[in-house]
Scaffold this motif. Structure first.
Motif, PDB file in Angstrom:
ATOM      1  N   LYS A   1       2.525 -23.035 -23.323  1.00 55.40           N
ATOM      2  CA  LYS A   1       3.697 -22.529 -24.051  1.00 55.40           C
ATOM      3  C   LYS A   1       3.440 -21.104 -24.508  1.00 55.40           C
ATOM      4  CE  LYS A   1       4.521 -23.347 -28.395  1.00 55.40           C
ATOM      5  NZ  LYS A   1       4.867 -23.936 -29.725  1.00 55.40           N
ATOM      6  N   LEU A   2       4.455 -20.241 -24.379  1.00 60.72           N
ATOM      7  CA  LEU A   2       4.389 -18.861 -24.838  1.00 60.72           C
ATOM      8  C   LEU A   2       5.432 -18.628 -25.925  1.00 60.72           C
ATOM      9  CD1 LEU A   2       4.344 -17.030 -21.374  1.00 60.72           C
ATOM     10  CD2 LEU A   2       2.350 -17.583 -22.791  1.00 60.72           C
ATOM     11  N   SER A   3       5.035 -17.940 -26.994  1.00 63.44           N
ATOM     12  CA  SER A   3       6.013 -17.485 -27.972  1.00 63.44           C
ATOM     13  C   SER A   3       6.840 -16.365 -27.347  1.00 63.44           C
ATOM     14  CB  SER A   3       5.299 -16.969 -29.225  1.00 63.44           C
ATOM     15  OG  SER A   3       4.622 -15.750 -28.929  1.00 63.44           O
ATOM     16  N   PRO A   4       7.982 -16.005 -27.949  1.00 67.02           N
ATOM     17  CA  PRO A   4       8.747 -14.874 -27.409  1.00 67.02           C
ATOM     18  C   PRO A   4       7.915 -13.601 -27.294  1.00 67.02           C
ATOM     19  CG  PRO A   4      10.088 -16.100 -28.963  1.00 67.02           C
ATOM     20  CD  PRO A   4       8.711 -16.692 -29.041  1.00 67.02           C
ATOM     21  N   CYS A   5       7.058 -13.354 -28.283  1.00 64.63           N
ATOM     22  CA  CYS A   5       6.186 -12.166 -28.231  1.00 64.63           C
ATOM     23  C   CYS A   5       5.220 -12.254 -27.054  1.00 64.63           C
ATOM     24  CB  CYS A   5       5.416 -12.050 -29.545  1.00 64.63           C
ATOM     25  SG  CYS A   5       4.216 -10.701 -29.585  1.00 64.63           S
ATOM     26  N   ALA A   6       4.612 -13.422 -26.858  1.00 71.99           N
ATOM     27  CA  ALA A   6       3.664 -13.601 -25.760  1.00 71.99           C
ATOM     28  C   ALA A   6       4.355 -13.470 -24.410  1.00 71.99           C
ATOM     29  CB  ALA A   6       2.973 -14.954 -25.873  1.00 71.99           C
ATOM     30  N   ALA A   7       5.577 -13.989 -24.292  1.00 70.60           N
ATOM     31  CA  ALA A   7       6.323 -13.862 -23.035  1.00 70.60           C
ATOM     32  C   ALA A   7       6.593 -12.397 -22.714  1.00 70.60           C
ATOM     33  CB  ALA A   7       7.623 -14.648 -23.117  1.00 70.60           C
ATOM     34  N   ASP A   8       6.899 -11.599 -23.746  1.00 70.38           N
ATOM     35  CA  ASP A   8       7.107 -10.160 -23.534  1.00 70.38           C
ATOM     36  C   ASP A   8       5.822  -9.494 -23.047  1.00 70.38           C
ATOM     37  OD1 ASP A   8       9.746 -10.299 -24.293  1.00 70.38           O
ATOM     38  OD2 ASP A   8       9.393  -9.625 -26.352  1.00 70.38           O
ATOM     39  N   VAL A   9       4.688  -9.906 -23.636  1.00 73.01           N
ATOM     40  CA  VAL A   9       3.401  -9.351 -23.226  1.00 73.01           C
ATOM     41  C   VAL A   9       3.117  -9.691 -21.767  1.00 73.01           C
ATOM     42  CG1 VAL A   9       0.896  -9.487 -23.572  1.00 73.01           C
ATOM     43  CG2 VAL A   9       2.424  -9.309 -25.552  1.00 73.01           C
ATOM     44  N   VAL A  10       3.380 -10.942 -21.383  1.00 70.88           N
ATOM     45  CA  VAL A  10       3.159 -11.363 -19.997  1.00 70.88           C
ATOM     46  C   VAL A  10       3.998 -10.523 -19.042  1.00 70.88           C
ATOM     47  CG1 VAL A  10       3.525 -13.236 -18.341  1.00 70.88           C
ATOM     48  CG2 VAL A  10       2.473 -13.717 -20.562  1.00 70.88           C
ATOM     49  N   ALA A  11       5.268 -10.349 -19.365  1.00 70.45           N
ATOM     50  CA  ALA A  11       6.144  -9.547 -18.497  1.00 70.45           C
ATOM     51  C   ALA A  11       5.602  -8.128 -18.350  1.00 70.45           C
ATOM     52  CB  ALA A  11       7.561  -9.532 -19.066  1.00 70.45           C
ATOM     53  N   ASN A  12       5.094  -7.568 -19.445  1.00 71.18           N
ATOM     54  CA  ASN A  12       4.562  -6.204 -19.395  1.00 71.18           C
ATOM     55  C   ASN A  12       3.262  -6.136 -18.594  1.00 71.18           C
ATOM     56  OD1 ASN A  12       4.616  -3.355 -20.325  1.00 71.18           O
ATOM     57  ND2 ASN A  12       2.709  -3.946 -21.350  1.00 71.18           N
ATOM     58  N   LEU A  13       2.379  -7.132 -18.744  1.00 72.52           N
ATOM     59  CA  LEU A  13       1.129  -7.151 -17.979  1.00 72.52           C
ATOM     60  C   LEU A  13       1.401  -7.183 -16.483  1.00 72.52           C
ATOM     61  CD1 LEU A  13      -1.025  -9.662 -20.075  1.00 72.52           C
ATOM     62  CD2 LEU A  13      -1.332  -7.193 -19.918  1.00 72.52           C
ATOM     63  N   ILE A  14       2.426  -7.928 -16.095  1.00 69.68           N
ATOM     64  CA  ILE A  14       2.792  -7.986 -14.676  1.00 69.68           C
ATOM     65  C   ILE A  14       3.394  -6.653 -14.238  1.00 69.68           C
ATOM     66  CG2 ILE A  14       4.287  -9.109 -12.976  1.00 69.68           C
ATOM     67  CD1 ILE A  14       4.035 -11.676 -14.659  1.00 69.68           C
ATOM     68  N   ARG A  15       4.241  -6.092 -15.089  1.00 63.50           N
ATOM     69  CA  ARG A  15       4.925  -4.838 -14.742  1.00 63.50           C
ATOM     70  C   ARG A  15       3.944  -3.691 -14.555  1.00 63.50           C
ATOM     71  NH1 ARG A  15       8.411  -5.236 -18.293  1.00 63.50           N
ATOM     72  NH2 ARG A  15       7.391  -4.110 -19.992  1.00 63.50           N
ATOM     73  N   ILE A  16       2.911  -3.611 -15.395  1.00 69.08           N
ATOM     74  CA  ILE A  16       1.969  -2.496 -15.298  1.00 69.08           C
ATOM     75  C   ILE A  16       0.812  -2.776 -14.339  1.00 69.08           C
ATOM     76  CG2 ILE A  16       2.548  -1.737 -17.626  1.00 69.08           C
ATOM     77  CD1 ILE A  16      -0.086  -2.903 -18.600  1.00 69.08           C
ATOM     78  N   GLY A  17       0.798  -3.987 -13.760  1.00 67.13           N
ATOM     79  CA  GLY A  17      -0.190  -4.296 -12.734  1.00 67.13           C
ATOM     80  C   GLY A  17      -1.516  -4.821 -13.223  1.00 67.13           C
ATOM     81  N   ARG A  18      -1.643  -5.139 -14.520  1.00 61.40           N
ATOM     82  CA  ARG A  18      -2.897  -5.722 -15.002  1.00 61.40           C
ATOM     83  C   ARG A  18      -3.070  -7.152 -14.510  1.00 61.40           C
ATOM     84  NH1 ARG A  18      -3.678  -4.950 -21.250  1.00 61.40           N
ATOM     85  NH2 ARG A  18      -4.953  -6.817 -20.898  1.00 61.40           N
ATOM     86  N   CYS A  19      -1.976  -7.791 -14.176  1.00 57.39           N
ATOM     87  CA  CYS A  19      -2.012  -9.097 -13.514  1.00 57.39           C
ATOM     88  C   CYS A  19      -1.460  -8.916 -12.110  1.00 57.39           C
ATOM     89  CB  CYS A  19      -1.175 -10.126 -14.275  1.00 57.39           C
ATOM     90  SG  CYS A  19      -1.848 -10.592 -15.872  1.00 57.39           S
ATOM     91  N   THR A  20      -2.279  -9.131 -11.103  1.00 58.75           N
ATOM     92  CA  THR A  20      -1.819  -8.944  -9.728  1.00 58.75           C
ATOM     93  C   THR A  20      -0.946 -10.112  -9.295  1.00 58.75           C
ATOM     94  OG1 THR A  20      -3.693 -10.085  -8.691  1.00 58.75           O
ATOM     95  CG2 THR A  20      -3.973  -7.742  -9.223  1.00 58.75           C
ATOM     96  N   LEU A  21      -0.090  -9.874  -8.336  1.00 57.30           N
ATOM     97  CA  LEU A  21       0.830 -10.909  -7.861  1.00 57.30           C
ATOM     98  C   LEU A  21       0.088 -12.065  -7.207  1.00 57.30           C
ATOM     99  CD1 LEU A  21       3.766  -8.787  -6.404  1.00 57.30           C
ATOM    100  CD2 LEU A  21       3.452  -9.675  -8.718  1.00 57.30           C
ATOM    101  N   GLN A  22      -1.142 -11.853  -6.777  1.00 62.14           N
ATOM    102  CA  GLN A  22      -1.943 -12.911  -6.158  1.00 62.14           C
ATOM    103  C   GLN A  22      -2.692 -13.737  -7.205  1.00 62.14           C
ATOM    104  OE1 GLN A  22      -2.035  -9.627  -5.056  1.00 62.14           O
ATOM    105  NE2 GLN A  22      -0.536 -10.138  -3.465  1.00 62.14           N
ATOM    106  N   GLY A  23      -2.576 -13.378  -8.478  1.00 59.35           N
ATOM    107  CA  GLY A  23      -3.359 -14.006  -9.528  1.00 59.35           C
ATOM    108  C   GLY A  23      -2.904 -15.410  -9.890  1.00 59.35           C
ATOM    109  N   SER A  24      -3.774 -16.094 -10.636  1.00 66.00           N
ATOM    110  CA  SER A  24      -3.533 -17.470 -11.086  1.00 66.00           C
ATOM    111  C   SER A  24      -3.180 -17.478 -12.564  1.00 66.00           C
ATOM    112  CB  SER A  24      -4.799 -18.306 -10.868  1.00 66.00           C
ATOM    113  OG  SER A  24      -5.850 -17.822 -11.697  1.00 66.00           O
ATOM    114  N   LEU A  25      -2.788 -18.631 -13.082  1.00 66.32           N
ATOM    115  CA  LEU A  25      -2.535 -18.729 -14.517  1.00 66.32           C
ATOM    116  C   LEU A  25      -3.810 -18.503 -15.337  1.00 66.32           C
ATOM    117  CD1 LEU A  25       0.154 -21.556 -14.881  1.00 66.32           C
ATOM    118  CD2 LEU A  25       0.438 -19.079 -14.883  1.00 66.32           C
TER     119      LEU A  25
END
Length: 202
Positions: free
Chosen positions: A159-183
């Motif tokens: 489960k993600l809080s609204p703040c955590a969900a925003d952080v996740v979206a940003n990590l993906i957007r800036i490339g710190r989490c690659t599209l090939q990555g796992s949870l």
């Protein structure tokens, strides 16, 4: 080589229901829930069977991992966001435990993962998405952790809080989490953020 004839979501369990039916039932008690299914392999088959939920298709499913699916999902929400694989089974009680916690990131784990299934081989244990804990706080994630070092297994829902969900979206957007990555890769990045993390044992 073994070829799948149907998507995992349509797998029929011993109970007679489909896997996605089971998962939808597990989340049934959530108020104002909005279900989004991110599909890939034969996603049209799932769309045809479940026309009452929202679908998003990861067109790059052959070359991306779970992060690639999150990249096409609408993560921002004023409410908590629950993420789950579609090849896992858990009960409503697991969702209730996740809901009861107030941390920004709440991860469902199994501390009896080594003994849970008597026929589970050592190779499968080695490949599991494992977690190291300090009490109930996660400090390391990954399937590269040794079986002896791990305290629990990630069961595939969080489960993600609204703040955590925003952080996740940003990590993906800036490339710190690659599209090939796992949870677990994503959770490792969240450990570096100013967020509270905890676990619930199922």
């Amino acid at each position: 080589m073994l070829f799948r004839s149907r998507p995992t979501a349509l797998t029929v369990l011993k109970s007679g229901c489909r896997l996605l039916d089971w998962l939808l039932h597990a989340f049934h008690d959530l108020e104002d829930r909005n279900v989004v299914f991110v599909g890939g392999y034969r996603s049209s088959s799932v769309i045809n069977e479940f026309q009452n939920i929202q679908f998003v298709v990861n067109e790059q499913w052959k070359t991306t991992g779970p992060i690639g699916s999150l990249a096409v999902a609408p993560l921002q929400s004023p409410c908590a966001t629950y993420l789950t694989y579609c090849d896992v089974v858990f009960r409503q009680e697991t969702v209730r435990k996740l809901t009861a916690e107030t941390a920004d990131v709440v991860v469902a784990i199994d501390r009896l993962w080594r003994q849970r299934y008597s026929e589970r081989g050592f190779d499968d244990l080695c490949a599991a998405e494992k977690i190291v804990l300090q009490e109930m706080t996660p400090v390391r994630f990954g399937n590269n952790l040794t079986v002896d070092a791990a305290d629990a297994e990630f069961v595939g829902v969080l489960k993600l809080s609204p703040c955590a969900a925003d952080v996740v979206a940003n990590l993906i957007r800036i490339g710190r989490c690659t599209l090939q990555g796992s949870l677990p890769d994503l959770l490792t990045e969240l450990l570096r953020e100013d967020l509270s993390l905890t676990t619930v044992d199922v």
